[in-house]
Structure formats: C-alpha cells, structure tokens
Motif scaffolding. Sequence first.
Motif, mmCIF file in Angstrom:
data_model
loop_
_atom_site.group_PDB
_atom_site.id
_atom_site.type_symbol
_atom_site.label_atom_id
_atom_site.label_comp_id
_atom_site.label_asym_id
_atom_site.label_seq_id
_atom_site.Cartn_x
_atom_site.Cartn_y
_atom_site.Cartn_z
ATOM 1 N N ASP A 169 -7.851 5.424 4.273
ATOM 2 C CA ASP A 169 -7.373 5.083 2.929
ATOM 3 C C ASP A 169 -6.169 5.929 2.522
ATOM 4 O O ASP A 169 -5.875 6.067 1.350
ATOM 5 C CB ASP A 169 -8.506 5.238 1.911
ATOM 6 C CG ASP A 169 -9.018 6.668 1.849
ATOM 7 O OD1 ASP A 169 -8.610 7.502 2.702
ATOM 8 O OD2 ASP A 169 -9.835 6.967 0.955
ATOM 9 N N LYS B 158 -10.048 -4.567 1.641
ATOM 10 C CA LYS B 158 -8.682 -4.171 1.283
ATOM 11 C C LYS B 158 -8.203 -2.964 2.097
ATOM 12 O O LYS B 158 -7.009 -2.722 2.222
ATOM 13 C CB LYS B 158 -8.621 -3.802 -0.201
ATOM 14 C CG LYS B 158 -8.417 -4.989 -1.103
ATOM 15 C CD LYS B 158 -7.894 -4.497 -2.440
ATOM 16 C CE LYS B 158 -7.888 -5.596 -3.470
ATOM 17 N NZ LYS B 158 -8.126 -5.077 -4.807
ATOM 18 N N LYS C 285 -9.553 -6.964 11.356
ATOM 19 C CA LYS C 285 -10.322 -7.985 10.644
ATOM 20 C C LYS C 285 -11.291 -8.708 11.571
ATOM 21 O O LYS C 285 -12.471 -8.899 11.248
ATOM 22 C CB LYS C 285 -9.327 -9.017 10.075
ATOM 23 C CG LYS C 285 -9.505 -9.294 8.612
ATOM 24 C CD LYS C 285 -8.294 -9.998 8.036
ATOM 25 C CE LYS C 285 -8.465 -11.492 7.983
ATOM 26 N NZ LYS C 285 -7.281 -12.144 7.344
ATOM 27 N N ASN D 102 -15.106 -2.670 2.394
ATOM 28 C CA ASN D 102 -13.935 -2.773 1.533
ATOM 29 C C ASN D 102 -12.786 -3.401 2.313
ATOM 30 O O ASN D 102 -11.950 -2.695 2.878
ATOM 31 C CB ASN D 102 -13.567 -1.362 1.031
ATOM 32 C CG ASN D 102 -12.315 -1.381 0.184
ATOM 33 O OD1 ASN D 102 -11.787 -2.444 -0.163
ATOM 34 N ND2 ASN D 102 -11.813 -0.201 -0.134
ATOM 35 N N VAL E 172 0.807 -1.224 0.000
ATOM 36 C CA VAL E 172 0.000 0.000 0.000
ATOM 37 C C VAL E 172 0.845 1.283 0.000
ATOM 38 O O VAL E 172 0.425 2.321 0.505
ATOM 39 C CB VAL E 172 -1.026 0.024 1.164
ATOM 40 C CG1 VAL E 172 -2.060 -1.062 0.960
ATOM 41 C CG2 VAL E 172 -0.356 -0.149 2.522
ATOM 42 N N ARG F 202 -3.577 -5.594 11.713
ATOM 43 C CA ARG F 202 -4.453 -6.052 10.625
ATOM 44 C C ARG F 202 -5.449 -7.088 11.132
ATOM 45 O O ARG F 202 -6.639 -7.044 10.808
ATOM 46 C CB ARG F 202 -3.628 -6.704 9.516
ATOM 47 C CG ARG F 202 -2.827 -5.737 8.682
ATOM 48 C CD ARG F 202 -1.924 -6.526 7.729
ATOM 49 N NE ARG F 202 -0.874 -5.671 7.183
ATOM 50 C CZ ARG F 202 0.248 -6.131 6.639
ATOM 51 N NH1 ARG F 202 0.469 -7.427 6.552
ATOM 52 N NH2 ARG F 202 1.149 -5.290 6.179
ATOM 53 N N MET G 141 -5.407 -2.873 5.018
ATOM 54 C CA MET G 141 -3.967 -2.647 4.873
ATOM 55 C C MET G 141 -3.608 -1.166 5.049
ATOM 56 O O MET G 141 -2.697 -0.838 5.811
ATOM 57 C CB MET G 141 -3.483 -3.127 3.499
ATOM 58 C CG MET G 141 -3.822 -4.563 3.181
ATOM 59 S SD MET G 141 -3.147 -5.718 4.364
ATOM 60 C CE MET G 141 -1.556 -6.025 3.645
ATOM 61 N N THR G 142 -4.315 -0.289 4.345
ATOM 62 C CA THR G 142 -4.003 1.141 4.496
ATOM 63 C C THR G 142 -4.407 1.636 5.884
ATOM 64 O O THR G 142 -3.717 2.473 6.473
ATOM 65 C CB THR G 142 -4.708 1.999 3.424
ATOM 66 O OG1 THR G 142 -6.077 1.609 3.344
ATOM 67 C CG2 THR G 142 -4.049 1.864 2.064
#
Lengths: 105, 381
Positions: free
Chosen positions: B310, B247, B341, B245, A43, B337, B250-251
Amino acid sequence: MPTKITFITQDGSKVVVEDAIGTLMEVATEHDVEGIDGDCGGVCSCSTCHVKVKREWLDKVGVADEIEQDMLDLEDETDERSRLCCQIEVVEEFDGLIVEVAPLS
Amino acid sequence: MSNCPYHDPFKSAREQKPVLATEFDGDPVAMILGFKEVRKAARDYTTFSSDAPFRVPIPREEDVRSMRQYPIEVDPPAHTEYRKIVEPFFRQPTQPEYIERMENLLEELILDALERDSIEIVREFAIPLQSRALTYLLNVPESEADLWTTWGTHVFRDESGKSKGAEMETYTNSLFDRAEANPGDDFFSALVQARYQGRPLTREEMQGCANLAFAGGRDTIINTVSTVMAYIAEHPEALDALRENPKLVMTATEELIRYTSPVTHLGRMCPMDTDVHGVKVDAGKLISLNWASANFDPTMFEEPETVRLDRKPNPHIAFGNGAHNCLGAPHARLIVRTLLKKLCQHTNGMTLLSAQRKVEKEADYERANAYHELKVQLISK
Ligand code: HEM
Ligand code: FES
C-alpha cells in the motif's frame, strides 16, 4: 445533476465534459485530454495527471494532501494552483470547473 | 518460509556519495545513485545526452545490433517527433478491449499452470506471456508470438551471451518488406507510412524503432513477472490482502515494479567536460542513471527494502523519468495488475520448488535481478 468540467490543454484548446463522474483524471483520460495520461491509475506514483486549477475555483477544489504534495514537490513546474487530478473526486459543486493541463516537465 | 529480503547492492556507496565512479567496457562511468540526483539528471538532456547510439544501454550494444534505436537514442527536439510516431500504439493498453484481451490471456496461462504439477516460470509462463501480450501492443496476429516464444530472455543474446542480433534484424526487416507490400494497421505498417519532418522514415529508422520495441519490452517484462511470482510464492498473505481490498492491486503493482526495478541503469553521454557531484567526466564519456539504486534511496522511500503493497506516494523511477520515460509502461503495468488479479481469482498462491537467481556481476557491485529459473506449483482455490 450533470457536472460540467472544462480542461484547457497546452495548445490552448478546450475539452468540455458535460456529465463528469469519477476522478478528474478518469474524466480526462476517458475523453482523451492531451497531456493527462494517468499512467499509474491514480495512486500517486506517476505525476502524469498534473493540472492547474483556475484561481477562482481553488477554494472549492481544495489543496493537495501530504501524499499528493510530496509528489508535486518533485515536479519542476508547480505553483499553488497545482494538483494531481487523480486525487480530485468530482462532486456536484464542481459544476463549471475549469482546469489547465500543466506542461509536461 | 524464506523471507529473502532484497539486498540493495548500492546502499553503502550511496550513503557516502550520490555518485559512484566505476567502469564498464574498459571505460569510466560516473554512476548516479541518489534518487533526487538521478531524477534531475534524467531531465537534463543538454548535460546528459541520449544522442549516443549503442551507448544508452550499458554494457554497450555495437556487437548485437547495427543501427541506432529510436526514440531512445536521440535527444529532443528530434526525439519528440520520433516518439509521437510510435506513441499511439503504446497508449492502447488503457482501452477496454485491450484490458479484456490481457485478462483472457492471463486467465488461460494461470488455468493451464494450475493443471500441472510444476511449472518453470521463466520459460513456461513469463516468455509466452510477454510474447503473446506484445502481439496486442504491435497489433499483429497472436500466432506471430510462436516464433518470439522460442527466443531467450534477451532478444539479442543467447544464454551464453553470444550475439544473435543479426537474426533479429533479418526478421524485423522481413516484417517491413511485408508491410510495404501489403500495409495493414500494425506497428510495422504504421512505421512504413509514417513521416518525419515531412519525409518517410528510412529503413534504418524503422528498424531502430522495431528493434527497441522487441528489446525494451523483453527482459524487462520477463524479469518483472518472475520476480512478482517469486514474491507471491514467498508471501502467501499478499494474495489475501489483495483479495480483501481489490484497490490494493494498483499500489501493489507500483510497489512490485519499484522492488523489481528490472532495468538497473542506463547511460547518458556528456557532450562537454562535466563535474558530476565531484566526479569529473570528460567530454564524450558516460554517466549512468541508476534507477534501481534511486528506488531504494531511504530519503525518498521509507524502509526501502520492505515491500509495502500500500505504499503511497510511490514516486519510483523504474520506468525512467523525463522525456524518455518508458513508452511501454502502460502495457507493463497492465500485465502486472492483471497477473495479480487473476492469481487472486484462481489460486491460493504457489509453492516455490526451486529458484536460480540471475546476478549482474560488475566491477563494483553484484546485483541479483530476477531469475534464470523459477519452479513453482500453483495452488488451486
Ligand atoms: C517493467 C517493465 C519495463 C521497465 C522497468 C522499463 C524501463 C524503461 C526505462 C527505465 C526507460 C527509460 C529510457 C531512458 O531514459 O533512456 C524505458 C524506455 C522505453 N521503454 Fe521501457 N520498460 C519496461 C517495459 C517496456 C515495454 C513492455 C516496452 C515495449 C514493448 C518498452 C519500450 C520502451 C521504449 C520504446 C522506451 C523509449 C522511450 C523514449 O525514448 O522516449 N518498455 N523503459
Ligand atoms: S494518475 Fe498517477 S499520479 Fe495521478
């Protein structure tokens, strides 16, 4: 069609991956390519995935977008061949691609 | 709902100059504040050396340990070889089995927390999480964490700041005795068997590696976990965004680590008289690399006091930069992370019941860093 990618590490040794899928960073970390750590998971946060693309491949692979370039601008050892390889998604046209792992700065 | 915007205590100093002349332990310290300046200095180990036992941490640590820490308190080229010895352990967190163990651990802790009317995050969640996760990294039986869980947030100091470093050294020394008698495939056995420049490590060097593995991975993780939990408690919409989202995890992890910046700053010693952006530093005196200030520098981070899950790129230097960049970063990232999650998977966030912030009170600033105590109630889905 399997896509073959070659990584050349700092000590000059080669890691050849015959059926690369995903991003180049994922391919490199799955095959323990020395010098590509991919710490941030892709990222644009860690710059531990810096490679230099062989000149003849530059056109096909393309250049860094603005976000990636902002990260590269912070590194010392960059040139026009530099990419953060977590931002490069492997496609079939890359079959035969050769990239060099950049020195850890 | 309180929005509790992070207050950047270095803002006005940084706006004037990239370096703040301050003092610690009765000695002058030139504290570097600007992002570019910190990053550059972190890479210049000739001018700003880590070859300064007890003085990389600020305040200095003679009172809490008797030996130099490795590999953090040595410069390249020696540093490179010491770091290589321990590195394989710190690289494990990218392996699928390791990730799965971490998922199981967080699942267990979160399901357990959901059963309770309230949970105190620092003692009842972050400390057990940090302790048990560290057994994976050091490759020792998980039961070893029973002892570590009884320690406070800092391994060296009790809540009143008193040293308990000697106990810790006795403990790690016994681990090396055990490893020497009966080597296995754990961190301590690897050090017993390691070679540096062709010779075995001295017991002092082994102790210095172990000491850092316990100290470097303790309050950093605990403070990050409590800060992330408090953020989620105050921003229930964050979990919705992450669920929508995946994904974003990670950010979001990078951004929450930037926002927490649990290590405010670390020291370097100037071997020569040095001019640090206009501040004169005498040979033998310290500068500090202020990671937290750098991570809120608006020339690098737009709206630095706003958490943007983000944010990309996010070149934060919470884990340091250059030769010494944090070996524990893959482990720390995996913890955050996985926490996000599993919170998404099993909870609808949490209600904040009470919070007591921890404040670093120094000569020229006060910085809120994480929590002494954070009581919440998790909300089931
Ligand atoms: C969010 C969590 C963490 C943060 C923010 C953090 C921060 C840092 C920073 C800023 C450094 C740079 C030191 C310097 O430049 O002098 C560092 C180094 C280090 N950290 Fe971490 N750390 C974290 C977690 C951990 C964990 C979990 C461990 C181990 C269990 C760990 C072990 C180390 C070690 C061994 C070094 C020394 C590396 C070297 O000198 O080459 N850290 N960390
Ligand atoms: S993996 Fe972190 S920037 Fe590419």
